[in-house]
Design a protein around this motif. Structure first.
Motif, short mmCIF file in Angstrom:
data_model
loop_
_atom_site.label_atom_id
_atom_site.label_comp_id
_atom_site.label_asym_id
_atom_site.label_seq_id
_atom_site.Cartn_x
_atom_site.Cartn_y
_atom_site.Cartn_z
N ASN A 328 93.39 79.01 -58.71
CA ASN A 328 92.83 78.16 -57.66
C ASN A 328 93.89 77.83 -56.61
OD1 ASN A 328 93.89 76.53 -59.99
ND2 ASN A 328 93.58 74.85 -58.54
N GLU A 329 95.16 77.89 -56.99
CA GLU A 329 96.25 77.62 -56.05
C GLU A 329 96.33 78.69 -54.96
OE1 GLU A 329 98.27 75.08 -55.94
OE2 GLU A 329 98.01 74.07 -57.88
N LEU A 330 95.86 79.90 -55.28
CA LEU A 330 95.86 80.98 -54.29
C LEU A 330 94.68 80.88 -53.34
CD1 LEU A 330 97.79 82.20 -56.55
CD2 LEU A 330 96.96 84.43 -55.81
N CYS A 331 93.58 80.29 -53.83
CA CYS A 331 92.32 80.28 -53.07
C CYS A 331 92.31 79.10 -52.10
CB CYS A 331 91.14 80.21 -54.03
SG CYS A 331 91.10 81.57 -55.23
N THR A 332 92.79 79.35 -50.90
CA THR A 332 93.04 78.25 -49.97
C THR A 332 91.94 78.03 -48.94
OG1 THR A 332 94.31 79.79 -48.59
CG2 THR A 332 95.54 78.47 -50.18
N HIS A 333 91.18 79.08 -48.58
CA HIS A 333 90.21 78.95 -47.49
C HIS A 333 88.92 79.70 -47.81
CE1 HIS A 333 93.99 77.95 -45.51
NE2 HIS A 333 93.32 77.48 -44.48
N THR A 334 87.80 79.14 -47.35
CA THR A 334 86.51 79.84 -47.42
C THR A 334 85.87 79.86 -46.05
OG1 THR A 334 85.34 77.81 -48.06
CG2 THR A 334 86.10 79.24 -49.85
N PHE A 335 85.11 80.92 -45.78
CA PHE A 335 84.45 81.09 -44.49
C PHE A 335 83.02 81.57 -44.72
CE2 PHE A 335 88.98 81.93 -43.88
CZ PHE A 335 89.28 81.11 -42.80
N SER A 336 82.17 81.28 -43.76
CA SER A 336 80.79 81.76 -43.80
C SER A 336 80.70 83.12 -43.13
CB SER A 336 79.86 80.77 -43.09
OG SER A 336 80.15 80.74 -41.70
N LEU A 337 79.54 83.74 -43.20
CA LEU A 337 79.34 85.05 -42.58
C LEU A 337 79.55 84.99 -41.07
CD1 LEU A 337 78.58 87.76 -43.90
CD2 LEU A 337 76.22 87.34 -43.21
N SER A 338 79.18 83.88 -40.46
CA SER A 338 79.34 83.74 -39.02
C SER A 338 80.80 83.51 -38.61
CB SER A 338 78.48 82.59 -38.50
OG SER A 338 78.90 81.35 -39.06
N GLU A 339 81.67 83.28 -39.59
CA GLU A 339 83.08 83.01 -39.30
C GLU A 339 84.00 84.18 -39.66
OE1 GLU A 339 83.48 78.24 -40.05
OE2 GLU A 339 83.13 79.49 -41.83
N VAL A 340 83.44 85.37 -39.83
CA VAL A 340 84.24 86.52 -40.24
C VAL A 340 85.35 86.83 -39.23
CG1 VAL A 340 84.18 89.04 -40.53
CG2 VAL A 340 82.56 87.58 -41.78
N ASP A 341 85.06 86.72 -37.95
CA ASP A 341 86.09 86.97 -36.94
C ASP A 341 87.27 86.02 -37.14
OD1 ASP A 341 87.02 88.07 -34.20
OD2 ASP A 341 86.98 85.90 -33.88
N TYR A 342 87.00 84.76 -37.41
CA TYR A 342 88.06 83.78 -37.62
C TYR A 342 88.81 84.07 -38.93
CZ TYR A 342 90.45 79.24 -37.43
OH TYR A 342 91.39 78.25 -37.37
N ALA A 343 88.06 84.56 -39.93
CA ALA A 343 88.69 84.94 -41.20
C ALA A 343 89.67 86.09 -40.98
CB ALA A 343 87.63 85.33 -42.22
N MET A 344 89.28 87.05 -40.12
CA MET A 344 90.17 88.16 -39.81
C MET A 344 91.44 87.67 -39.12
SD MET A 344 88.68 90.95 -40.85
CE MET A 344 88.23 89.85 -42.18
N GLY A 354 98.17 78.03 -43.26
CA GLY A 354 98.43 77.85 -44.69
C GLY A 354 97.60 78.71 -45.61
N ALA A 355 97.04 79.78 -45.10
CA ALA A 355 96.18 80.62 -45.94
C ALA A 355 97.00 81.52 -46.85
CB ALA A 355 95.26 81.47 -45.07
N ILE A 356 96.58 81.61 -48.11
CA ILE A 356 97.12 82.59 -49.04
C ILE A 356 96.03 83.60 -49.37
CG2 ILE A 356 98.10 82.98 -51.33
CD1 ILE A 356 99.30 80.19 -51.21
N SER A 357 94.92 83.11 -49.90
CA SER A 357 93.77 83.97 -50.15
C SER A 357 92.52 83.31 -49.58
CB SER A 357 93.59 84.21 -51.66
OG SER A 357 92.45 85.02 -51.90
N SER A 358 91.84 84.02 -48.70
CA SER A 358 90.63 83.50 -48.08
C SER A 358 89.41 84.25 -48.61
CB SER A 358 90.70 83.66 -46.55
OG SER A 358 91.78 82.93 -46.03
N THR A 359 88.28 83.58 -48.63
CA THR A 359 87.05 84.15 -49.18
C THR A 359 85.90 83.94 -48.20
OG1 THR A 359 87.83 83.53 -51.40
CG2 THR A 359 85.54 84.24 -51.20
N VAL A 360 85.09 84.97 -48.02
CA VAL A 360 83.87 84.85 -47.24
C VAL A 360 82.69 84.71 -48.19
CG1 VAL A 360 82.28 86.07 -45.68
CG2 VAL A 360 84.75 86.16 -45.27
N LEU A 361 81.88 83.70 -47.95
CA LEU A 361 80.68 83.43 -48.75
C LEU A 361 79.46 83.76 -47.90
CD1 LEU A 361 81.81 79.98 -50.24
CD2 LEU A 361 82.04 82.25 -51.28
N PRO A 362 78.82 84.90 -48.11
CA PRO A 362 77.73 85.34 -47.23
C PRO A 362 76.51 84.43 -47.22
CG PRO A 362 78.57 87.18 -48.52
CD PRO A 362 79.16 85.94 -49.09
#
Length: 364
Positions: A328-344, A354-362
């Motif tokens: 869980n220490e690696l999982c720092t950010h989550t994004f929605s499908l509409s935020e994929v550009d920002y995730a990139m 401060g991102a280490i591992s980001s996740t997109v939740l469709p």
């Protein structure tokens, strides 16, 4: 089952838009995956930058089998509703490398050939849904998948592929284990995965290095297995490794950094005679010729590493499911499908901090 699918499509010029697709029809040999979560990989950014034909990115996929053909269910050993992780490779299944289980070496999975590959194939490749930044994905007949336990949080389950790279490189390629000292250069997602894998394999000393800006990542490294961290802008890495090992130096050095060729030289300087150096970070520039003299003098083995194999993915899934490491220490950010550009942009250091591992939740 729904008839329409929403997906984030990437276009040339660093643009992403949500588009609607027809749900693919399922034959006896393929299937449909309902995407639960997708980890954002560091390779997504260069893919995004080099998009020529519109495509759906994302290949660190965790999801549930929504629909599956009779032959596919038998071949994969899964049923509708099962939770699975996909490997990004869609191999031919017939070449020399495929028959050895080395799917990553199959010519048909070559990232730059435009072949079938999850998170890479353009939407012009029917039926278009080959990327994880989508509500559903098409399961090609040659898909390589692994079952995942349902109790693991989605963002941690989506770490299966990067963590498997750590096991592939540190343990299978590098031979990390009891009595070994392992130095890892670069505390990104892959470097941290290598540190965890080396410690899980029983390495005596795991040392990970980074820059001053990597302080938070180096702190996380200690929580998931590293015995020592080194800020190379404050401390000389060679001297510190000499101090920690009593002059014996490292049995294995894994370069996971995006730094220049100088990192390779520092790897040569911290590895012991007859030690091993693995290069996992692209340098995009030539390696100075004089480095070869040092390899000869110290009888060093140096080799490039890339991706994972079936065995290492299974190892990663088992370790993640064990809960032994605070992923869980690696999982720092989550994004929605509409935020994929920002995730990139985040994975490229141009978005959220401060991102280490980001996740997109469709479906978020």
């Amino acid at each position: 089952m729904v008839e329409k699918v929403l997906a984030a499509v990437s276009f040339e010029g660093l643009m992403t838009e949500i588009r609607e697709f027809e749900m693919p029809k399922v034959s006896a040999d393929d299937g449909i995956l309902r995407v639960e979560a997708v980890g954002v990989c560091g390779t997504d950014w260069p893919l995004y930058q080099n998009t020529k034909n519109p495509r759906i990115l994302g290949h660190h996929v965790i999801g549930h089998v929504e629909k599956i053909g009779k032959n596919a269910a038998k071949r994969w050993g899964v049923k509708e509703g099962d939770r699975v992780t996909l490997e990004e490779y869609i191999p031919c299944g017939a070449c020399h490398f495929c028959r050895m289980g080395e799917f990553r070496m199959c010519p048909e999975t070559d990232l730059w050939r435009g072949s079938y590959r999850y998170g890479c194939s353009p939407i012009s490749t029917a039926p278009a849904l080959y990327g994880g930044y989508s509500q559903y994905m098409y399961l090609h007949p040659n898909t390589v998948l692994h079952k995942q336990p349902t109790y693991v949080p989605a963002d941690q389950a989506a770490l299966a592929l990067p963590v498997s790279n750590g096991f592939e490189w540190a343990c299978i390629d590098g031979g990390a284990g009891v009595g070994k000292t392992v130095v890892i250069q670069g505390p990104g997602q892959l470097g941290l995965s290598c540190a965890m894998a080396a410690k899980a394999a029983g390495a005596d000393q795991v040392i990970i290095s980074g820059l001053s800006a990597d302080k938070d990542r180096l702190d996380v490294a200690k929580k998931i297995g590293a015995d020592h961290t080194v800020d190379v802008q404050e401390v000389d890495l060679v001297e510190r490794v000499h101090e920690i090992t009593g002059g014996k130096m490292a049995d294995l050095v894994i370069d996971c950094s995006a730094g220049g060729a100088s990192v390779i030289l520092s790897s040569i300087n911290v590895v012991k005679h007859k030690g091993t150096i693995l290069l996992g970070g692209y340098k995009h520039k030539p390696i100075p010729e004089f480095y070869s003299d040092e390899l000869i003098k110290k009888c060093i083995t140096m080799k490039g590493v890339r991706g994972h194999g079936y065995q290492s993915v299974e190892m990663a899934i088992e370790v993640i499911a064990s809960g032994k490491y605070p992923l869980n220490e690696l999982c720092t950010h989550t994004f929605s499908l509409s935020e994929v550009d920002y995730a990139m942009k985040t994975v490229a250091g141009k978005g959220a901090k401060g991102a280490i591992s980001s996740t997109v939740l469709p479906w978020g």
